[in-house]
Design a protein around this motif. Sequence first.
Motif, PDB file in Angstrom:
ATOM      1  N   LEU A 118       0.818  -1.081  -0.212  1.00 34.09           N
ATOM      2  CA  LEU A 118      -0.021   0.208  -0.107  1.00 34.09           C
ATOM      3  C   LEU A 118       1.075   1.102  -0.103  1.00 34.09           C
ATOM      4  O   LEU A 118       1.477   1.590   1.160  1.00 34.09           O
ATOM      5  N   THR A 119       0.926   1.984  -1.224  1.00 36.14           N
ATOM      6  CA  THR A 119       2.309   2.652  -1.361  1.00 36.14           C
ATOM      7  C   THR A 119       1.788   4.180  -1.684  1.00 36.14           C
ATOM      8  O   THR A 119       0.906   4.543  -2.528  1.00 36.14           O
ATOM      9  N   ILE A 120       2.728   5.183  -1.258  1.00 36.94           N
ATOM     10  CA  ILE A 120       2.638   6.592  -1.623  1.00 36.94           C
ATOM     11  C   ILE A 120       4.075   6.612  -1.980  1.00 36.94           C
ATOM     12  O   ILE A 120       4.897   6.603  -0.904  1.00 36.94           O
ATOM     13  N   PRO A 121       4.491   6.919  -3.146  1.00 31.98           N
ATOM     14  CA  PRO A 121       5.836   6.937  -3.374  1.00 31.98           C
ATOM     15  C   PRO A 121       6.841   8.007  -2.521  1.00 31.98           C
ATOM     16  O   PRO A 121       7.813   7.676  -2.296  1.00 31.98           O
ATOM     17  N   GLU A 122       6.185   9.129  -2.018  1.00 36.87           N
ATOM     18  CA  GLU A 122       6.791  10.094  -1.462  1.00 36.87           C
ATOM     19  C   GLU A 122       7.161   9.504   0.090  1.00 36.87           C
ATOM     20  O   GLU A 122       7.953  10.018   0.936  1.00 36.87           O
ATOM     21  N   VAL A 123       6.262   8.574   0.478  1.00 36.47           N
ATOM     22  CA  VAL A 123       6.246   8.263   2.075  1.00 36.47           C
ATOM     23  C   VAL A 123       6.902   6.814   2.014  1.00 36.47           C
ATOM     24  O   VAL A 123       7.495   6.579   3.043  1.00 36.47           O
ATOM     25  N   ASN A 124       6.751   5.692   1.312  1.00 36.79           N
ATOM     26  CA  ASN A 124       7.171   4.490   1.803  1.00 36.79           C
ATOM     27  C   ASN A 124       7.370   3.525   0.415  1.00 36.79           C
ATOM     28  O   ASN A 124       6.861   2.503   0.162  1.00 36.79           O
ATOM     29  N   PRO A 125       8.216   4.022  -0.635  1.00 40.97           N
ATOM     30  CA  PRO A 125       8.661   3.388  -1.658  1.00 40.97           C
ATOM     31  C   PRO A 125       9.293   1.966  -1.580  1.00 40.97           C
ATOM     32  O   PRO A 125       9.129   1.327  -2.284  1.00 40.97           O
ATOM     33  N   THR A 152      -7.105   9.180   2.991  1.00 38.50           N
ATOM     34  CA  THR A 152      -5.943   9.011   3.748  1.00 38.50           C
ATOM     35  C   THR A 152      -4.808   9.421   3.209  1.00 38.50           C
ATOM     36  O   THR A 152      -3.717   9.627   3.616  1.00 38.50           O
ATOM     37  N   ILE A 153      -4.750   9.515   1.976  1.00 41.17           N
ATOM     38  CA  ILE A 153      -3.673   9.926   0.881  1.00 41.17           C
ATOM     39  C   ILE A 153      -3.564  11.704   1.339  1.00 41.17           C
ATOM     40  O   ILE A 153      -2.454  12.178   1.075  1.00 41.17           O
ATOM     41  N   THR A 154      -4.537  12.270   1.602  1.00 38.88           N
ATOM     42  CA  THR A 154      -4.561  13.688   1.846  1.00 38.88           C
ATOM     43  C   THR A 154      -3.812  13.908   3.281  1.00 38.88           C
ATOM     44  O   THR A 154      -2.679  14.754   3.578  1.00 38.88           O
ATOM     45  N   MET A 155      -3.887  12.999   4.145  1.00 45.28           N
ATOM     46  CA  MET A 155      -3.430  13.507   5.529  1.00 45.28           C
ATOM     47  C   MET A 155      -2.030  12.662   5.629  1.00 45.28           C
ATOM     48  O   MET A 155      -1.135  13.118   6.376  1.00 45.28           O
ATOM     49  N   THR A 156      -1.801  11.334   5.329  1.00 46.25           N
ATOM     50  CA  THR A 156      -0.612  10.567   5.465  1.00 46.25           C
ATOM     51  C   THR A 156       0.678  11.284   5.136  1.00 46.25           C
ATOM     52  O   THR A 156       1.620  11.420   6.053  1.00 46.25           O
ATOM     53  N   PRO A 157       1.038  11.875   4.137  1.00 48.36           N
ATOM     54  CA  PRO A 157       2.124  12.434   3.677  1.00 48.36           C
ATOM     55  C   PRO A 157       2.422  13.527   4.891  1.00 48.36           C
ATOM     56  O   PRO A 157       3.586  13.782   5.257  1.00 48.36           O
ATOM     57  N   THR A 158       1.533  14.361   5.162  1.00 49.34           N
ATOM     58  CA  THR A 158       1.767  15.426   6.404  1.00 49.34           C
ATOM     59  C   THR A 158       2.046  14.822   7.510  1.00 49.34           C
ATOM     60  O   THR A 158       3.081  15.189   8.432  1.00 49.34           O
ATOM     61  N   LEU A 159       1.523  13.517   7.836  1.00 52.25           N
ATOM     62  CA  LEU A 159       1.885  12.575   9.175  1.00 52.25           C
ATOM     63  C   LEU A 159       3.371  12.354   9.329  1.00 52.25           C
ATOM     64  O   LEU A 159       4.133  12.158   9.991  1.00 52.25           O
ATOM     65  N   LEU A 167       5.583  11.038  16.341  1.00 55.70           N
ATOM     66  CA  LEU A 167       4.203  10.935  16.200  1.00 55.70           C
ATOM     67  C   LEU A 167       3.541  10.029  17.026  1.00 55.70           C
ATOM     68  O   LEU A 167       3.809   8.832  16.940  1.00 55.70           O
ATOM     69  N   GLU A 168       2.770  10.586  17.780  1.00 54.56           N
ATOM     70  CA  GLU A 168       1.813   9.615  18.823  1.00 54.56           C
ATOM     71  C   GLU A 168       0.613   9.335  18.548  1.00 54.56           C
ATOM     72  O   GLU A 168       0.070   8.360  18.665  1.00 54.56           O
ATOM     73  N   ARG A 169      -0.312  10.240  18.206  1.00 55.82           N
ATOM     74  CA  ARG A 169      -1.679  10.434  18.054  1.00 55.82           C
ATOM     75  C   ARG A 169      -1.891  11.346  16.949  1.00 55.82           C
ATOM     76  O   ARG A 169      -1.386  12.339  16.806  1.00 55.82           O
ATOM     77  N   ALA A 170      -2.992  10.834  16.041  1.00 50.45           N
ATOM     78  CA  ALA A 170      -3.644  11.943  14.957  1.00 50.45           C
ATOM     79  C   ALA A 170      -5.006  12.008  15.257  1.00 50.45           C
ATOM     80  O   ALA A 170      -5.624  10.699  15.152  1.00 50.45           O
ATOM     81  N   HIS A 171      -5.934  13.031  15.272  1.00 48.31           N
ATOM     82  CA  HIS A 171      -7.252  13.026  15.276  1.00 48.31           C
ATOM     83  C   HIS A 171      -7.352  13.898  14.150  1.00 48.31           C
ATOM     84  O   HIS A 171      -6.850  15.052  13.916  1.00 48.31           O
ATOM     85  N   GLU A 203     -14.005   5.942   8.126  1.00 51.22           N
ATOM     86  CA  GLU A 203     -12.972   6.333   9.242  1.00 51.22           C
ATOM     87  C   GLU A 203     -12.144   5.040   9.483  1.00 51.22           C
ATOM     88  O   GLU A 203     -10.922   5.317   9.725  1.00 51.22           O
ATOM     89  N   GLU A 204     -12.657   4.005   9.425  1.00 48.43           N
ATOM     90  CA  GLU A 204     -11.777   2.896   9.434  1.00 48.43           C
ATOM     91  C   GLU A 204     -10.551   2.788   8.465  1.00 48.43           C
ATOM     92  O   GLU A 204      -9.401   2.202   8.872  1.00 48.43           O
ATOM     93  N   LYS A 205     -10.842   3.182   7.297  1.00 50.00           N
ATOM     94  CA  LYS A 205      -9.937   3.400   6.156  1.00 50.00           C
ATOM     95  C   LYS A 205      -8.654   4.226   6.657  1.00 50.00           C
ATOM     96  O   LYS A 205      -7.544   3.799   6.496  1.00 50.00           O
ATOM     97  N   MET A 206      -9.166   5.363   6.918  1.00 47.46           N
ATOM     98  CA  MET A 206      -7.919   6.160   7.476  1.00 47.46           C
ATOM     99  C   MET A 206      -7.381   5.730   8.656  1.00 47.46           C
ATOM    100  O   MET A 206      -6.134   6.117   8.635  1.00 47.46           O
ATOM    101  N   GLU A 207      -7.810   5.006   9.586  1.00 49.77           N
ATOM    102  CA  GLU A 207      -7.287   4.792  10.902  1.00 49.77           C
ATOM    103  C   GLU A 207      -6.328   3.523  10.741  1.00 49.77           C
ATOM    104  O   GLU A 207      -5.366   3.636  11.246  1.00 49.77           O
ATOM    105  N   THR A 208      -6.484   2.839   9.699  1.00 53.45           N
ATOM    106  CA  THR A 208      -5.781   1.496   9.591  1.00 53.45           C
ATOM    107  C   THR A 208      -4.807   1.698   8.352  1.00 53.45           C
ATOM    108  O   THR A 208      -3.679   1.442   8.728  1.00 53.45           O
ATOM    109  N   GLU A 209      -5.130   2.352   7.346  1.00 53.48           N
ATOM    110  CA  GLU A 209      -4.262   2.710   6.030  1.00 53.48           C
ATOM    111  C   GLU A 209      -3.262   3.342   6.470  1.00 53.48           C
ATOM    112  O   GLU A 209      -1.921   3.215   5.942  1.00 53.48           O
ATOM    113  N   SER A 210      -3.290   4.431   7.145  1.00 50.83           N
ATOM    114  CA  SER A 210      -2.305   5.390   7.728  1.00 50.83           C
ATOM    115  C   SER A 210      -1.158   4.670   8.328  1.00 50.83           C
ATOM    116  O   SER A 210       0.078   5.039   8.145  1.00 50.83           O
ATOM    117  N   ARG A 211      -1.482   3.796   9.405  1.00 49.99           N
ATOM    118  CA  ARG A 211      -0.594   3.048  10.095  1.00 49.99           C
ATOM    119  C   ARG A 211       0.191   2.232   9.226  1.00 49.99           C
ATOM    120  O   ARG A 211       1.388   1.897   9.491  1.00 49.99           O
TER     121      ARG A 211
END
Length: 344
Positions: A118-125, A152-159, A167-171, A203-211
């Motif tokens: 599950l890939t975003i090239p700038e994040v986890n190639p 998910t793809i909107t938020m995760t690169p910023t995290l 990084l401990e928690r994100a709401h 919600e579940e997709k954002m909470e799991t995919e980002s991790r």
Amino acid sequence: MTVRVGLLGATGAVGQRFVQLLDDHPTFEIAAVTASPESAGESYRDAAKWRVDTPIPERIAELTVRETSPDALPDDLDLLFSSLPSSVGAEIEPELCRAGYVVSSNSSNERMAEDVPLTIPEVNPDHLDLIDTQREQRGWDGALVKNPNCSTITMTPTLAALDEFGLERAHVSTLQAVSGAGYSGVTSMEIIDNVLPHIGGEEEKMETESRKLLGDVEDGELSLHDVDVSASCNRVPSLDGHLENVFAELDDDPSADAVHEALANFEAVDLPSAPAQPIHVFDDPERPQPRLDRMRGKGMQISAGGLQATDEGVQYNCLAHNTIRGAAGASVLNGELLVEEGWV
């Protein structure tokens, strides 16, 4: 180098974005388009009911739509892009991988499978290394690679940019455009003068995919990031562009200036569709806005703004074009990474 590609689910809203983005692409050439059996045999022009904001490419318009199956596809395709509904993708994509095809997919099925990148090239190639594990475990010569959900793809690169601060928690609370539901997904009577405070499964997709995206792959095995993510997802009456309000709790105590620098200097990748600067940071507290900022970087750049340091970390807003950066463009970028890394 020309890479011949097939486009699965080509007539839908995301499929049409694929066609738009792949027209005149420096590497990829659309050689086949597929859709439902009802559309098979028609020209793409007749089957697509074109609704994208640029004219339909003439060469693609004249292609004959094929059924979505290994037997219906040409043998000389190098890569497949998938925008199939997840229920269809769950059945068809493994068949295509068993037939030897490499599939870069926007569909949600198998995003959290341990052997599927599950890939975003700038994040986890480096997560593409899971392809070897996938091939060994599933016994196929093809490969299945996923991009995450549009929110998910909107938020995760910023995290990912903030992870250096512990990084401990994100709401996150999202304000998601109606195009994310597809052309017929939300009726005008539902959304005009209204906000829908729930999007099923989002919600579940954002909470799991980002991790998973922020996690590590070592020796062919995946470990999730230990960040705790909680999400509230809302549909709002904007056409394109998901705006998200993020509250990130950090172990360190960075200043707003340090956070600004980390976001603005987040490392880019050298791929044809990638923006030169993955995240643009606004100083203006009234930005980003969907109508004004969703097309930055040809729709592939993420915007952030409203940075405020808090006692626990940082608060900010982020925005991306949900059908370009968050869907078709994300799969195209993954396809470019697959070529760059020698998987295609």
